[in-house]
Write a protein that holds these residues in place. Structure first.
Motif: not given
Length: 155
Positions: A87-102
């Motif tokens: 669920e976290f991965k799906q929502l992150l992809q939906k809103v366009g957020g990064p999995r890890h910061c630079t």
């Protein structure tokens, strides 16, 4: 950017991308070193590392806020809010957020390499952490270790 401006930005991003209000506090935490942000499970507050805004800009900051808001909204709804949860991965992809910061450029710049060598067989050792030469010996011949030099990268 002040903490009040950050609070307003987080509330706007929450409404724009999640269509849900952010009802807790968001603020800059100067103690954060290795992460861009942090969602607090008990208080539901979000801490942000101000260095990311200063060194990498507003777009990176917005990505970090989206990531932390994913944790926030999923946790409040009782869904899987951890990095490994689908669920976290799906929502992150939906809103366009990064999995890890630079990674911050500063952390790469301040790396050092310590050079040691064996007094008997001249084997060279490269280490990031200091070695106690009174306690440790060469792994090949059990000879005494000698500190040679410290190399700094990017300075």
């Amino acid at each position: 950017m002040t903490n009040d401006e950050l609070q307003n930005l987080v509330e706007e991003i929450s409404l724009q991308y999640f269509q849900k209000p952010f009802q807790h506090k968001a603020f800059f935490n100067p103690r954060l070193r290795t992460t861009g942000g942090r969602y607090m499970l008990r208080s539901h507050n979000i801490d942000i590392n101000e260095k990311y805004l200063k060194e990498l800009g507003v777009s990176e900051l917005i990505g970090i806020i989206k990531h932390e808001l994913c944790h926030y909204h999923l946790h409040i709804e009782g869904k899987g809010y951890k990095h490994r949860d689908a669920e976290f991965k799906q929502l992150l992809q939906k809103v366009g957020g990064p999995r890890h910061c630079t990674a911050l450029p500063e952390t790469k710049r301040n790396q050092r390499t310590l050079i040691y060598s064996c007094s008997r067989c001249n084997l060279t050792f490269k280490r990031k952490r200091r070695i106690d030469t009174k306690k440790y010996v060469c792994g090949r011949c059990k000879g005494k270790l000698i500190f040679r030099e410290e190399l700094r990268q990017g300075t």
